[in-house]
Design a protein around this motif. Structure first.
Motif, PDB file in Angstrom:
ATOM      1  N   LEU A  91     -44.643  56.643 -30.659  1.00 20.52           N
ATOM      2  CA  LEU A  91     -43.631  55.580 -30.629  1.00 20.52           C
ATOM      3  C   LEU A  91     -42.727  55.690 -31.853  1.00 20.52           C
ATOM      4  CD1 LEU A  91     -42.618  52.979 -29.217  1.00 20.52           C
ATOM      5  CD2 LEU A  91     -44.254  51.707 -30.607  1.00 20.52           C
ATOM      6  N   MET A  92     -41.441  55.842 -31.598  1.00 17.85           N
ATOM      7  CA  MET A  92     -40.490  56.053 -32.699  1.00 17.85           C
ATOM      8  C   MET A  92     -39.405  54.981 -32.678  1.00 17.85           C
ATOM      9  SD  MET A  92     -40.108  60.191 -32.264  1.00 17.85           S
ATOM     10  CE  MET A  92     -40.001  60.180 -30.485  1.00 17.85           C
ATOM     11  N   SER A  93     -38.692  54.836 -33.808  1.00 16.97           N
ATOM     12  CA  SER A  93     -37.562  53.904 -33.891  1.00 16.97           C
ATOM     13  C   SER A  93     -37.024  53.897 -35.312  1.00 16.97           C
ATOM     14  CB  SER A  93     -37.994  52.483 -33.533  1.00 16.97           C
ATOM     15  OG  SER A  93     -38.592  51.862 -34.653  1.00 16.97           O
ATOM     16  N   SER A  94     -35.963  53.119 -35.528  1.00 18.04           N
ATOM     17  CA  SER A  94     -35.479  52.868 -36.890  1.00 18.04           C
ATOM     18  C   SER A  94     -36.450  51.913 -37.573  1.00 18.04           C
ATOM     19  CB  SER A  94     -34.132  52.142 -36.876  1.00 18.04           C
ATOM     20  OG  SER A  94     -33.226  52.775 -36.058  1.00 18.04           O
ATOM     21  N   PRO A  95     -36.404  51.793 -38.904  1.00 15.63           N
ATOM     22  CA  PRO A  95     -37.211  50.755 -39.548  1.00 15.63           C
ATOM     23  C   PRO A  95     -36.709  49.378 -39.093  1.00 15.63           C
ATOM     24  CG  PRO A  95     -36.306  52.301 -41.174  1.00 15.63           C
ATOM     25  CD  PRO A  95     -35.623  52.580 -39.868  1.00 15.63           C
ATOM     26  N   GLY A  96     -37.634  48.488 -38.812  1.00 17.67           N
ATOM     27  CA  GLY A  96     -37.228  47.115 -38.505  1.00 17.67           C
ATOM     28  C   GLY A  96     -36.839  46.844 -37.061  1.00 17.67           C
ATOM     29  N   SER A  97     -37.108  47.775 -36.157  1.00 18.08           N
ATOM     30  CA  SER A  97     -36.721  47.568 -34.755  1.00 18.08           C
ATOM     31  C   SER A  97     -37.748  46.736 -33.997  1.00 18.08           C
ATOM     32  CB  SER A  97     -36.597  48.914 -34.061  1.00 18.08           C
ATOM     33  OG  SER A  97     -37.885  49.486 -34.012  1.00 18.08           O
ATOM     34  N   GLY A  98     -38.927  46.551 -34.619  1.00 14.81           N
ATOM     35  CA  GLY A  98     -39.968  45.730 -33.982  1.00 14.81           C
ATOM     36  C   GLY A  98     -41.099  46.526 -33.365  1.00 14.81           C
ATOM     37  N   LYS A  99     -41.393  47.687 -33.904  1.00 13.67           N
ATOM     38  CA  LYS A  99     -42.477  48.522 -33.350  1.00 13.67           C
ATOM     39  C   LYS A  99     -43.817  47.779 -33.396  1.00 13.67           C
ATOM     40  CE  LYS A  99     -41.898  52.254 -36.018  1.00 13.67           C
ATOM     41  NZ  LYS A  99     -40.638  51.917 -36.652  1.00 13.67           N
ATOM     42  N   THR A 100     -44.149  47.259 -34.571  1.00 16.70           N
ATOM     43  CA  THR A 100     -45.467  46.651 -34.739  1.00 16.70           C
ATOM     44  C   THR A 100     -45.594  45.388 -33.882  1.00 16.70           C
ATOM     45  OG1 THR A 100     -45.431  47.544 -36.972  1.00 16.70           O
ATOM     46  CG2 THR A 100     -47.180  45.993 -36.485  1.00 16.70           C
ATOM     47  N   THR A 101     -44.556  44.558 -33.871  1.00 17.26           N
ATOM     48  CA  THR A 101     -44.584  43.333 -33.054  1.00 17.26           C
ATOM     49  C   THR A 101     -44.718  43.688 -31.568  1.00 17.26           C
ATOM     50  OG1 THR A 101     -43.119  42.368 -34.704  1.00 17.26           O
ATOM     51  CG2 THR A 101     -43.371  41.144 -32.658  1.00 17.26           C
ATOM     52  N   THR A 102     -43.997  44.708 -31.138  1.00 12.34           N
ATOM     53  CA  THR A 102     -44.086  45.137 -29.742  1.00 12.34           C
ATOM     54  C   THR A 102     -45.507  45.592 -29.416  1.00 12.34           C
ATOM     55  OG1 THR A 102     -41.779  45.832 -29.808  1.00 12.34           O
ATOM     56  CG2 THR A 102     -43.130  46.754 -28.025  1.00 12.34           C
ATOM     57  N   LEU A 103     -46.095  46.339 -30.353  1.00 19.71           N
ATOM     58  CA  LEU A 103     -47.460  46.824 -30.109  1.00 19.71           C
ATOM     59  C   LEU A 103     -48.452  45.675 -30.007  1.00 19.71           C
ATOM     60  CD1 LEU A 103     -47.860  50.094 -32.199  1.00 19.71           C
ATOM     61  CD2 LEU A 103     -47.450  49.770 -29.757  1.00 19.71           C
ATOM     62  N   VAL A 104     -48.317  44.685 -30.880  1.00 19.53           N
ATOM     63  CA  VAL A 104     -49.238  43.545 -30.843  1.00 19.53           C
ATOM     64  C   VAL A 104     -49.181  42.881 -29.465  1.00 19.53           C
ATOM     65  CG1 VAL A 104     -49.659  41.232 -31.773  1.00 19.53           C
ATOM     66  CG2 VAL A 104     -49.257  43.139 -33.344  1.00 19.53           C
ATOM     67  N   ARG A 105     -47.982  42.633 -28.961  1.00 18.19           N
ATOM     68  CA  ARG A 105     -47.800  42.026 -27.635  1.00 18.19           C
ATOM     69  C   ARG A 105     -48.398  42.887 -26.524  1.00 18.19           C
ATOM     70  NH1 ARG A 105     -46.042  36.875 -26.229  1.00 18.19           N
ATOM     71  NH2 ARG A 105     -44.612  36.194 -27.833  1.00 18.19           N
ATOM     72  N   THR A 106     -48.082  44.173 -26.590  1.00 16.23           N
ATOM     73  CA  THR A 106     -48.485  45.085 -25.514  1.00 16.23           C
ATOM     74  C   THR A 106     -50.002  45.250 -25.478  1.00 16.23           C
ATOM     75  OG1 THR A 106     -46.429  46.232 -25.985  1.00 16.23           O
ATOM     76  CG2 THR A 106     -47.960  47.346 -24.509  1.00 16.23           C
ATOM     77  N   ILE A 107     -50.594  45.390 -26.657  1.00 15.31           N
ATOM     78  CA  ILE A 107     -52.048  45.564 -26.722  1.00 15.31           C
ATOM     79  C   ILE A 107     -52.739  44.323 -26.175  1.00 15.31           C
ATOM     80  CG2 ILE A 107     -54.019  45.854 -28.303  1.00 15.31           C
ATOM     81  CD1 ILE A 107     -52.062  47.591 -30.034  1.00 15.31           C
ATOM     82  N   GLY A 108     -52.151  43.160 -26.460  1.00 16.69           N
ATOM     83  CA  GLY A 108     -52.686  41.901 -25.921  1.00 16.69           C
ATOM     84  C   GLY A 108     -52.794  41.951 -24.397  1.00 16.69           C
ATOM     85  N   LEU A 109     -51.815  42.585 -23.746  1.00 18.76           N
ATOM     86  CA  LEU A 109     -51.814  42.662 -22.282  1.00 18.76           C
ATOM     87  C   LEU A 109     -52.745  43.753 -21.736  1.00 18.76           C
ATOM     88  CD1 LEU A 109     -47.969  42.361 -21.552  1.00 18.76           C
ATOM     89  CD2 LEU A 109     -49.698  40.580 -21.285  1.00 18.76           C
ATOM     90  N   LEU A 110     -53.053  44.737 -22.587  1.00 19.95           N
ATOM     91  CA  LEU A 110     -53.783  45.909 -22.074  1.00 19.95           C
ATOM     92  C   LEU A 110     -55.222  46.031 -22.541  1.00 19.95           C
ATOM     93  CD1 LEU A 110     -51.087  48.745 -22.339  1.00 19.95           C
ATOM     94  CD2 LEU A 110     -51.976  47.718 -20.243  1.00 19.95           C
ATOM     95  N   LYS A 111     -55.610  45.230 -23.538  1.00 21.23           N
ATOM     96  CA  LYS A 111     -56.897  45.548 -24.172  1.00 21.23           C
ATOM     97  C   LYS A 111     -58.125  45.292 -23.296  1.00 21.23           C
ATOM     98  CE  LYS A 111     -57.479  41.532 -27.105  1.00 21.23           C
ATOM     99  NZ  LYS A 111     -57.607  41.079 -28.470  1.00 21.23           N
ATOM    100  N   ASP A 112     -57.947  44.528 -22.212  1.00 23.62           N
ATOM    101  CA  ASP A 112     -59.073  44.374 -21.286  1.00 23.62           C
ATOM    102  C   ASP A 112     -59.130  45.509 -20.270  1.00 23.62           C
ATOM    103  OD1 ASP A 112     -59.757  42.052 -22.549  1.00 23.62           O
ATOM    104  OD2 ASP A 112     -58.528  40.794 -21.216  1.00 23.62           O
ATOM    105  N   LYS A 113     -58.030  46.256 -20.159  1.00 24.44           N
ATOM    106  CA  LYS A 113     -57.956  47.329 -19.157  1.00 24.44           C
ATOM    107  C   LYS A 113     -58.168  48.707 -19.767  1.00 24.44           C
ATOM    108  CE  LYS A 113     -54.669  44.690 -16.410  1.00 24.44           C
ATOM    109  NZ  LYS A 113     -53.458  44.054 -16.893  1.00 24.44           N
ATOM    110  N   LEU A 114     -57.792  48.870 -21.042  1.00 26.47           N
ATOM    111  CA  LEU A 114     -57.888  50.178 -21.683  1.00 26.47           C
ATOM    112  C   LEU A 114     -58.556  50.047 -23.049  1.00 26.47           C
ATOM    113  CD1 LEU A 114     -54.198  51.434 -21.131  1.00 26.47           C
ATOM    114  CD2 LEU A 114     -56.205  52.189 -19.845  1.00 26.47           C
TER     115      LEU A 114
END
Lengths: 223, 113
Positions: A38-61
């Protein structure tokens, strides 16, 4: 007088890395572990996006995260506290990107046998990470609304190497001159196959589409 | 910072080549740098000086850059044109279905020992 001998080399500096990356991908395929870069500029929201996404996937993966930064471990701690999944911090020692060898060293600290998905959060930078294959199974990048819709024209290689582009911070669209359709057009000019998903990591809007894409890619990789 | 990372890869590959050829000191490294490779040759040579002088094999070794032009081919009309002037859109037929033919090289051409 010194005699000078010329030795022809004719070797791209990317060549050794590409060999390392292919062999790492082969090992991941054999283990059935999907690595997302996962790539981006600094400050684009990588970590926040990951927190949200993992919340949706952690019971499945079964998921782990590798955070690559030049310094500090704030991102790794944030992921661990917010999601409970294993997260490790890599320091690039001043380097502006990760290569396949550094990725492998990071993965040595992750218990791969019990995992389905490892997400590598690359160094915030739109130039160098695009040039160095990390050995990941897919590349994704986040472009945030305040950065502007013309980024695909300015950093063509980044958009060329990505399978997926997330357009983040859609909640602030009314305040910026960001043209979502123009942005799609510029991305597809560089990479007609790229999937584009607008999201807002803060409110969660669109994040389910990203989670679904990820789930499908992991399933494909394992079969 | 970008160029310094690239210098480390050059050093790694030159060291390996020197080992293969039984070379003890390298006088010059000649690079081929494409016009759209994102490398700035002046920065590359500055970083090179700093990093190369820390290695016995490369102390005082000069880094020379050949700049290679970037050319794009148009898939629609088949024309070839200079990338830096015209970018992604073909100046002959206006098509955007174009592909970079050369100009993104970062390669070690040869070493002088």
């Amino acid at each position: 007088m010194d005699s000078v001998k010329v030795i022809e080399i004719k070797k791209s500096i990317f060549e050794s890395n590409e060999i390392d990356a292919d062999s790492l991908r082969g090992e991941l395929k054999a283990k059935g572990v999907f690595l997302l870069n996962l790539m981006s500029s600094p400050g684009s929201g990588k970590t926040t996006t990951l927190v949200r996404t993992i919340g949706l996937l952690k019971d499945k993966l079964r998921i782990a995260v590798m955070e690559a930064d030049i310094d500090s471990d704030v991102d790794a701690l944030k992921i661990k506290e917010a999601t409970g999944v294993a997260s490790i911090q890599l320091h690039t020692g001043g380097m502006c990107h990760l290569d396949a060898e550094m990725t492998r060293q990071g993965l040595d600290n992750v218990p791969l046998d019990g995992l389905d998905l490892v997400i590598l959060e690359n160094v915030g930078n739109l130039v160098c990470p695009a040039e160095f294959d990390t050995g990941a199974c897919c590349n994704a990048m986040i472009l945030s609304v305040p950065e502007g819709h013309d980024k695909p024209l300015k950093y063509p290689l980044m958009f060329q190497v990505c399978d997926l582009v997330l357009i983040n911070k859609t909640d602030v669209l009314p305040y910026f001159d960001f043209d979502l359709e123009k942005c799609r057009e510029y991305i597809h000019l560089r990479n007609p196959k790229a999937r584009v998903i607008p999201i807002c990591a803060k409110t969660g809007e669109g994040v389910d589409a990203f989670a679904q894409w990820l789930l499908e890619e992991v399933t494909k990789w394992k079969n | 910072m970008h160029e310094l990372g690239i210098v480390f890869y050059i050093i790694r590959d030159v060291k390996e080549a020197a080992r293969e050829h039984g070379v003890e000191h390298v006088k010059t490294v000649v690079m081929n740098i494409g016009e759209v490779s994102t490398v700035v040759p002046e920065y590359l040579t500055d970083c090179w000086r700093w990093a190369a002088d820390k290695e016995d094999l490369l102390r005082g070794c000069e880094l020379r850059c050949n700049l290679l032009p970037a050319l794009t081919t148009c898939n629609a009309c088949g024309a070839q044109y200079p990338t830096v002037q015209h970018g992604i859109q073909c100046p002959h037929c206006g098509s955007k279905d174009t592909v970079l033919k050369c100009g993104n090289e970062i390669e070690i051409k040869e070493i002088e020992v």
